[in-house]
Design a protein around this motif. Structure first.
Motif, PDB file in Angstrom:
ATOM      1  N   TRP A  84       1.034  -1.008   0.235  1.00 46.22           N
ATOM      2  CA  TRP A  84      -0.111  -0.032  -0.022  1.00 46.22           C
ATOM      3  C   TRP A  84       0.828   1.266  -0.092  1.00 46.22           C
ATOM      4  O   TRP A  84       0.497   2.027  -0.668  1.00 46.22           O
ATOM      5  CB  TRP A  84      -0.867  -0.083   1.252  1.00 46.22           C
ATOM      6  CG  TRP A  84      -1.799   1.094   1.288  1.00 46.22           C
ATOM      7  CD1 TRP A  84      -2.950   1.042   0.694  1.00 46.22           C
ATOM      8  CD2 TRP A  84      -1.790   2.471   1.767  1.00 46.22           C
ATOM      9  NE1 TRP A  84      -3.515   2.536   0.892  1.00 46.22           N
ATOM     10  CE2 TRP A  84      -2.798   3.099   1.672  1.00 46.22           C
ATOM     11  CE3 TRP A  84      -0.631   3.013   2.700  1.00 46.22           C
ATOM     12  CZ2 TRP A  84      -2.963   4.648   1.900  1.00 46.22           C
ATOM     13  CZ3 TRP A  84      -0.611   4.323   2.966  1.00 46.22           C
ATOM     14  CH2 TRP A  84      -1.889   5.063   2.835  1.00 46.22           C
ATOM     15  N   GLY A  85       1.938   1.357   0.872  1.00 42.81           N
ATOM     16  CA  GLY A  85       2.879   2.294   0.828  1.00 42.81           C
ATOM     17  C   GLY A  85       3.602   2.538  -0.426  1.00 42.81           C
ATOM     18  O   GLY A  85       3.671   3.726  -0.832  1.00 42.81           O
ATOM     19  N   LEU A  89       2.105   6.077  -1.093  1.00 43.07           N
ATOM     20  CA  LEU A  89       2.905   7.256  -0.657  1.00 43.07           C
ATOM     21  C   LEU A  89       4.103   7.420  -1.683  1.00 43.07           C
ATOM     22  O   LEU A  89       4.422   8.574  -1.957  1.00 43.07           O
ATOM     23  CB  LEU A  89       3.428   6.760   0.709  1.00 43.07           C
ATOM     24  CG  LEU A  89       2.266   6.461   1.816  1.00 43.07           C
ATOM     25  CD1 LEU A  89       2.999   5.962   3.024  1.00 43.07           C
ATOM     26  CD2 LEU A  89       1.740   7.831   1.883  1.00 43.07           C
TER      27      LEU A  89
END
Length: 93
Positions: A84-85, A89
C-alpha cells in the motif's frame, strides 16, 4: 504494536527476511542506525519472540540474528502495508 514500534524495527524485519545476519551486517544494511539503538531493538525483538540470536562457540565470537517463525509471520502480515505504501505514498512523492 510494541513489537514493531520504533524507527528501525520494521526495517530490521525486512533485512532479516532476506537472510540471517551478523550485527555489523545489520548496521551496514541500515545506514543511520546507531550501535546502541540496533542492540536495543535486537534485544527487544528477541525477547518478543521475533528474532533468534545464535552465538557460535568460536574465537573470535560470532553471533547471528535471524527471524523466528513468529517474526516471519509478522513480516508476511506487514507485506500488504508495504505494498500500500509503495502504491500510494511513493507514487505521490
Amino acid at each position: 504494536m510494541d513489537l514493531i514500534g520504533g524507527k528501525w524495527k520494521v526495517s530490521l524485519l525486512w533485512v532479516l527476511a532476506q537472510r540471517s545476519a551478523r550485527f555489523g551486517e545489520l548496521r551496514r544494511a541500515l545506514p543511520g542506525i546507531t550501535e546502541k539503538v540496533l542492540a536495543a531493538h535486537l534485544r527487544e525483538m528477541e525477547s518478543g519472540g521475533l528474532v533468534h540470536r545464535e552465538a557460535h562457540d568460536e574465537v573470535p565470537p560470532r553471533v547471528e540474528y535471524s527471524l523466528t517463525p513468529l517474526g516471519c509471520s509478522l513480516n508476511e502480515a506487514l507485506e500488504p502495508l508495504g505494498k500500500w505504501g509503495r502504491e500510494h505514498l511513493l507514487a505521490t512523492g
